[in-house]
Enzyme design. Structure first.
Site, PDB file in Angstrom:
ATOM      1  N   LYS A  54      -9.594   3.205  -3.415  1.00 21.63           N
ATOM      2  CA  LYS A  54      -9.428   4.641  -3.167  1.00 21.63           C
ATOM      3  C   LYS A  54     -10.464   5.420  -3.978  1.00 21.63           C
ATOM      4  O   LYS A  54     -11.116   6.335  -3.462  1.00 21.63           O
ATOM      5  CB  LYS A  54      -8.019   5.097  -3.566  1.00 21.63           C
ATOM      6  CG  LYS A  54      -6.931   4.610  -2.624  1.00 21.63           C
ATOM      7  CD  LYS A  54      -5.527   4.977  -3.123  1.00 21.63           C
ATOM      8  CE  LYS A  54      -4.468   4.450  -2.151  1.00 21.63           C
ATOM      9  NZ  LYS A  54      -3.085   4.648  -2.585  1.00 21.63           N
ATOM     10  N   GLN A  98       0.117   5.981  -7.593  1.00 18.91           N
ATOM     11  CA  GLN A  98       0.380   4.777  -6.804  1.00 18.91           C
ATOM     12  C   GLN A  98       1.826   4.318  -7.005  1.00 18.91           C
ATOM     13  O   GLN A  98       2.311   4.208  -8.130  1.00 18.91           O
ATOM     14  CB  GLN A  98      -0.610   3.674  -7.219  1.00 18.91           C
ATOM     15  CG  GLN A  98      -0.522   2.405  -6.408  1.00 18.91           C
ATOM     16  CD  GLN A  98      -1.015   2.567  -4.970  1.00 18.91           C
ATOM     17  OE1 GLN A  98      -1.684   3.545  -4.628  1.00 18.91           O
ATOM     18  NE2 GLN A  98      -0.676   1.618  -4.122  1.00 18.91           N
ATOM     19  N   ASP A 121      -0.353  12.692  -0.383  1.00 17.93           N
ATOM     20  CA  ASP A 121       0.505  11.653   0.195  1.00 17.93           C
ATOM     21  C   ASP A 121       1.556  12.232   1.144  1.00 17.93           C
ATOM     22  O   ASP A 121       2.168  11.499   1.912  1.00 17.93           O
ATOM     23  CB  ASP A 121       1.297  10.948  -0.926  1.00 17.93           C
ATOM     24  CG  ASP A 121       0.615   9.705  -1.448  1.00 17.93           C
ATOM     25  OD1 ASP A 121       0.000   8.989  -0.650  1.00 17.93           O
ATOM     26  OD2 ASP A 121       0.731   9.443  -2.669  1.00 17.93           O
TER      27      ASP A 121
HETATM   28  N1  GUN Z   1       1.881   2.454  -2.425  1.00 16.65           N
HETATM   29  C1  GUN Z   1       1.720   1.862  -1.206  1.00 16.65           C
HETATM   30  N2  GUN Z   1       1.271   2.757  -0.299  1.00 16.65           N
HETATM   31  C2  GUN Z   1       1.163   3.943  -0.945  1.00 16.65           C
HETATM   32  C3  GUN Z   1       0.757   5.242  -0.537  1.00 16.65           C
HETATM   33  O1  GUN Z   1       0.418   5.515   0.615  1.00 16.65           O
HETATM   34  N3  GUN Z   1       0.770   6.207  -1.511  1.00 16.65           N
HETATM   35  C4  GUN Z   1       1.172   5.938  -2.778  1.00 16.65           C
HETATM   36  N4  GUN Z   1       1.165   6.966  -3.654  1.00 16.65           N
HETATM   37  N5  GUN Z   1       1.557   4.747  -3.192  1.00 16.65           N
HETATM   38  C5  GUN Z   1       1.545   3.757  -2.279  1.00 16.65           C
END
Ligand code: GUN
Length: 297
Positions: A54, A98, A121
């Protein structure tokens, strides 16, 4: 006839290029460089790889990337303090923590601490509510990825019977909102659903988001259906190594479906591209700049 393979990797490359173009335009016309802050707590190797991707991809599109790798024993109060600081920083447009977080941290408290304007998100209760009632809101990355691939494959989704297998807050529930908005008839199935196979066989659009390797078999799929596989499961490959597979038994399904996303190379590569798109949209909205029309849902 074998299904068309939906190439998420190629679509994601195109989306990242559009994001990079908008970042350049924001810099040139408004003096704004969108910024994405990503925080991970703990040392889970798969999550660390994902989070580093990311950070790398946001930097590659010309954004500012702020990356926090925090120890697994971090007290909740320290994470809340970091979020509080990121909320007030003008150079941060998107904040992502995350998930999952370690047990000493209450994920709900963390999510609720993120400013809705920076919630790329779409996890905060405010944005989940906005999405549900159809007012401007960020769209959660994985469901957005699925929707973009579906629209690209099918054009209009209106009138399609869509079955989503999995009712998570992360994928199943927001996916249902998005498909409803696109005028599908939507059913969410889950572990207690009776005769899941028969239900899946009614689906023109089948979204698999259960997290169980190859659970959906070829004979669960209606001929010609569009199958979107959100699962990413690591299993033994029978030759002493491991491989990634989805929630759909691909080798069987590809013979029946009209179109299908592979794993890897389907939804996976799209999710980070959608996160970058959401960050650009957030950067625009926070400053009263019209958001680009080619990045979202
Ligand atoms: N963990 C797995 N997928 C995601 C996501 O799309 N966003 C976040 N913040 N954590 C994750």
């Amino acid at each position: 006839m074998a299904a068309r393979i939906i190439d998420g990797k190629a679509f994601a490359a195109g989306l990242r290029a559009r994001v990079a173009g908008h970042v350049m335009r924001l810099k040139a016309e408004h003096g704004v460089t969108p910024g994405l802050a990503v925080a991970i707590v703990g040392e889970d190797p798969a999550s660390q790889v994902y989070v580093r991707n990311k950070a790398r991809q946001s930097a590659e599109t010309g954004m500012n990337s702020f990356h926090y790798e925090l120890p697994g024993n971090l007290p909740e109060a320290e994470l809340l303090a970091l979020i509080g600081a990121l909320n007030t920083r003008d150079d941060v447009d998107g904040i992502l923590v995350q998930m999952p977080v370690p047990a000493q941290i209450d994920a709900r408290k963390i999510i609720e601490a993120i400013s809705p304007a920076k919630d790329v998100d779409c996890f905060t209760p405010e944005n989940v509510g906005r999405l549900a009632i159809g007012i401007e809101a960020p769209v959660p990355c994985t469901p957005l990825a699925c929707l973009m691939l579906l629209r690209d494959t099918l054009g209009s989704l209106a009138g399609a019977n869509a079955v989503i297998v999995g009712r998570s807050n992360l994928v199943g529930k927001p996916m249902a909102q998005l498909l409803l908005r696109d005028n599908c008839t939507v059913t969410i199935a889950h572990s207690k659903t009776r005769d899941l196979k028969a239900l899946c066989r009614t689906a023109d659009i089948l979204v698999a988001a259960i997290g169980r390797a190859e659970m959906i078999r070829g004979d669960w799929i209606k001929s010609g259906a569009t199958v979107i596989d959100v699962g990413i499961n690591r299993i033994a490959d029978g030759a002493g190594k491991t491989k990634l597979v989805g929630d759909v038994a691909f080798v069987e399904a590809v013979k029946v479906a009209g179109a299908i996303t592979p794993v890897p190379g389907g939804v996976g590569p799209m999710t980070i591209a959608c996160l970058l798109a959401n960050t650009v949209v957030a950067a625009c909205l926070r400053r009263g700049i019209a958001a680009p029309g080619d990045l979202g849902a």
